[in-house]
Design a protein around this motif. Structure first.
Motif, mmCIF file in Angstrom:
data_model
loop_
_atom_site.group_PDB
_atom_site.id
_atom_site.type_symbol
_atom_site.label_atom_id
_atom_site.label_comp_id
_atom_site.label_asym_id
_atom_site.label_seq_id
_atom_site.Cartn_x
_atom_site.Cartn_y
_atom_site.Cartn_z
ATOM 1 N N THR A 15 0.854 -1.187 0.000
ATOM 2 C CA THR A 15 0.000 0.000 0.000
ATOM 3 C C THR A 15 0.894 1.242 0.000
ATOM 4 O O THR A 15 2.103 1.139 0.201
ATOM 5 N N GLN A 16 0.299 2.416 -0.181
ATOM 6 C CA GLN A 16 1.094 3.644 -0.160
ATOM 7 C C GLN A 16 0.569 4.611 0.884
ATOM 8 O O GLN A 16 -0.635 4.836 0.984
ATOM 9 N N ARG A 17 1.486 5.156 1.668
ATOM 10 C CA ARG A 17 1.133 6.175 2.655
ATOM 11 C C ARG A 17 1.687 7.522 2.199
ATOM 12 O O ARG A 17 2.669 7.572 1.464
ATOM 13 N N THR A 18 1.061 8.590 2.694
ATOM 14 C CA THR A 18 1.520 9.935 2.365
ATOM 15 C C THR A 18 1.601 10.768 3.640
ATOM 16 O O THR A 18 1.010 10.412 4.659
ATOM 17 N N PHE A 19 2.367 11.843 3.577
ATOM 18 C CA PHE A 19 2.258 12.891 4.607
ATOM 19 C C PHE A 19 2.264 14.234 3.893
ATOM 20 O O PHE A 19 2.655 14.333 2.721
ATOM 21 N N GLN A 20 1.814 15.258 4.604
ATOM 22 C CA GLN A 20 1.702 16.588 3.999
ATOM 23 C C GLN A 20 2.701 17.550 4.621
ATOM 24 O O GLN A 20 2.953 17.491 5.821
ATOM 25 N N ALA A 75 1.972 16.176 10.844
ATOM 26 C CA ALA A 75 2.031 14.776 11.315
ATOM 27 C C ALA A 75 3.017 14.087 10.385
ATOM 28 O O ALA A 75 2.675 13.707 9.268
ATOM 29 N N CYS A 76 4.273 13.977 10.847
ATOM 30 C CA CYS A 76 5.345 13.651 9.885
ATOM 31 C C CYS A 76 5.603 12.155 9.749
ATOM 32 O O CYS A 76 6.447 11.771 8.952
ATOM 33 N N ASN A 77 4.882 11.318 10.519
ATOM 34 C CA ASN A 77 5.207 9.892 10.476
ATOM 35 C C ASN A 77 3.946 9.037 10.306
ATOM 36 O O ASN A 77 3.401 8.497 11.278
ATOM 37 N N PRO A 78 3.479 8.899 9.060
ATOM 38 C CA PRO A 78 2.253 8.111 8.841
ATOM 39 C C PRO A 78 2.446 6.627 9.120
ATOM 40 O O PRO A 78 1.467 5.929 9.404
ATOM 41 N N ILE A 79 3.687 6.137 9.061
ATOM 42 C CA ILE A 79 3.918 4.710 9.373
ATOM 43 C C ILE A 79 3.617 4.490 10.856
ATOM 44 O O ILE A 79 2.824 3.621 11.240
ATOM 45 N N GLY A 80 4.247 5.311 11.686
ATOM 46 C CA GLY A 80 4.075 5.156 13.126
ATOM 47 C C GLY A 80 2.647 5.426 13.587
ATOM 48 O O GLY A 80 2.166 4.798 14.530
ATOM 49 N N LEU A 81 1.972 6.361 12.922
ATOM 50 C CA LEU A 81 0.588 6.660 13.320
ATOM 51 C C LEU A 81 -0.325 5.456 13.128
ATOM 52 O O LEU A 81 -1.323 5.309 13.817
ATOM 53 N N SER A 82 0.034 4.581 12.200
ATOM 54 C CA SER A 82 -0.847 3.445 11.877
ATOM 55 C C SER A 82 -0.575 2.230 12.761
ATOM 56 O O SER A 82 -1.281 1.243 12.660
ATOM 57 N N GLN A 83 0.471 2.288 13.600
ATOM 58 C CA GLN A 83 0.890 1.078 14.312
ATOM 59 C C GLN A 83 0.141 0.911 15.639
ATOM 60 O O GLN A 83 0.461 1.581 16.626
ATOM 61 N N GLN A 84 -0.832 0.053 15.631
ATOM 62 C CA GLN A 84 -1.562 -0.290 16.858
ATOM 63 C C GLN A 84 -1.267 -1.751 17.158
ATOM 64 O O GLN A 84 -1.427 -2.604 16.298
ATOM 65 N N LEU A 85 -0.816 -2.006 18.361
ATOM 66 C CA LEU A 85 -0.418 -3.365 18.723
ATOM 67 C C LEU A 85 -0.993 -3.671 20.095
ATOM 68 O O LEU A 85 -0.757 -2.916 21.042
ATOM 69 N N TRP A 86 -1.710 -4.767 20.208
ATOM 70 C CA TRP A 86 -2.323 -5.176 21.483
ATOM 71 C C TRP A 86 -3.119 -4.026 22.096
ATOM 72 O O TRP A 86 -3.069 -3.780 23.297
#
Ligand SMILES: [Zn+2]
Length: 369
Positions: A15-20, A75-86
């Protein structure tokens, strides 16, 4: 305001993520300030500070008060924003690689120095070196999504005279990290933000973002001694207190503080108040001493966060509920009790508090993982 959308590549799922990035003020003045929010994506106070900054910058731009370009990455880190664990947000380390989002930014000095021909004018040389840094960055391999994020953020920062990387700590007072090169600017930043502490190091280890942006210039100067090379980028990391310090009152106060600082650096002409007197204490990062737990237990703090404490002062009682015994932990130095763990069950060997002393005592890597 102009909005640029940056697309990341190399996602493990395809998939592709973006930031602004939001660009305010004139782009042709030759100066840029960059503010990016929450590179550690589970550090939420900077996201609210960015929200307040966006509105204020739009108003200042509409009033014609911006002298130079100010770039906000809200919000400079879309990878980290998506990481939900447990059921919990995990934004410090990329889950895929285990790497810290704020480490391993590229050291481009040698590559840039090798490809540039300089003049006798420092201003011209800054422009030539920035072009060389962009070219050196473009040659670096980007294979993973994390590398793609680092690459895109560095690309925005290479053209910046001022870089402010906005983070927060676990539980903490407002504090700054920077290098010792521009202590007057750090002092001004601390005054504007009413931060009681700035921790300074030339090299804290593993190339965090702010150091990669600023330290490339002294390195270029050392590599190219026959020509004038300006230290063209001031960078600092701002720790907006602790994770749960998320209120409109604090975020608005911090946004105003950042704008006041940008005014002291010539980016904002009018529309912000002058900074009130405030003393920010500049201390060596190598003098920030952790208090480690010798065994697991319940952490009970006996000192107030934000207090100047004395060597030997009782800081923590570590209660072992199995044995019924307690261990008392004392401050190793005189200094400011500026940060502590929020979690109150400690493992053996955990750093549960940090005291910023005046003397550089630690060696090696100075930041936590
Ligand atoms: Zn952080």
């Amino acid at each position: 305001m102009r909005t640029h959308v940056h697309t990341l590549f190399g996602s493990p799922s395809g998939t592709q993520r973006t930031f602004q990035s939001l660009h305010f003020g004139p782009t042709d003045s030759g100066r840029r300030a960059l503010l990016q929010c929450a590179l550690h994506a589970d550090e939420i106070p900077p996201l609210l500070v960015g929200h307040h900054l966006r509105r204020r910058l739009a108003a200042l731009e509409a009033a014609g008060h911006l002298a130079h370009e100010i770039v906000l990455v809200p919000a400079c880190n879309p990878i980290g924003l998506s990481q939900q664990l447990w059921g919990r947000h995990q934004g410090r380390f990329e889950v895929n690689s285990g790497h810290n989002f704020n480490r391993h930014y590229p050291d481009l000095a040698a590559d840039a120095a090798a490809r540039v021909t300089l003049t006798d004018d420092a201003g011209t040389n800054t422009r030539l070196l920035r072009a060389a840094l962009h070219a050196a960055l473009a040659e670096r391999t980007v294979e993973t999504e994390l590398q793609s994020l680092r690459h895109a953020l560095m690309d925005l920062a290479i053209d910046a005279d001022v870089v402010l990387d906005l983070h927060c700590d676990n539980q903490a007072v407002m504090h700054l990290y920077s290098t010792p090169h521009d202590s007057a600017i750090t002092q001004a930043l601390g005054q504007c933000l009413q931060a009681p502490l700035a921790l300074l190091a030339e090299e804290s280890g593993d190339f965090p973002f702010d150091e990669s942006c600023s330290m490339v210039w002294p390195k270029l100067r050392a590599l190219l001694p026959q020509h004038p090379v300006a230290l063209a980028c001031y960078a600092a990391t701002v720790e907006h207190r602790g994770e749960a310090d998320v209120t409109h009152a604090l975020a608005s106060q911090d946004a105003e503080g950042l704008l006041r600082f940008l005014a002291t650096q010539g980016f904002v002409r009018a529309g912000v108040d002058a900074p009130a007197p405030f003393a920010c204490s500049l201390r060596p990062l190598a003098g920030s001493i952790p208090i480690n737990t010798p065994h697991a237990g319940v952490v009970v703090f006996h000192a107030e966060l934000g207090a100047e404490v004395q060597a030997g002062q009782l800081m923590v009682e570590l209660v072992d509920p199995m044995s019924g015994e307690s261990t008392l932990l004392h401050s190793p130095v005189d200094g400011l009790f500026y940060a502590r763990e929020q979690q109150r069950w400690a493992q053996a060997g955990q750093k549960v508090a940090r005291v910023a002393g005046f003397e550089a005592k630690r060696k090696g890597k100075l930041l936590s993982a």
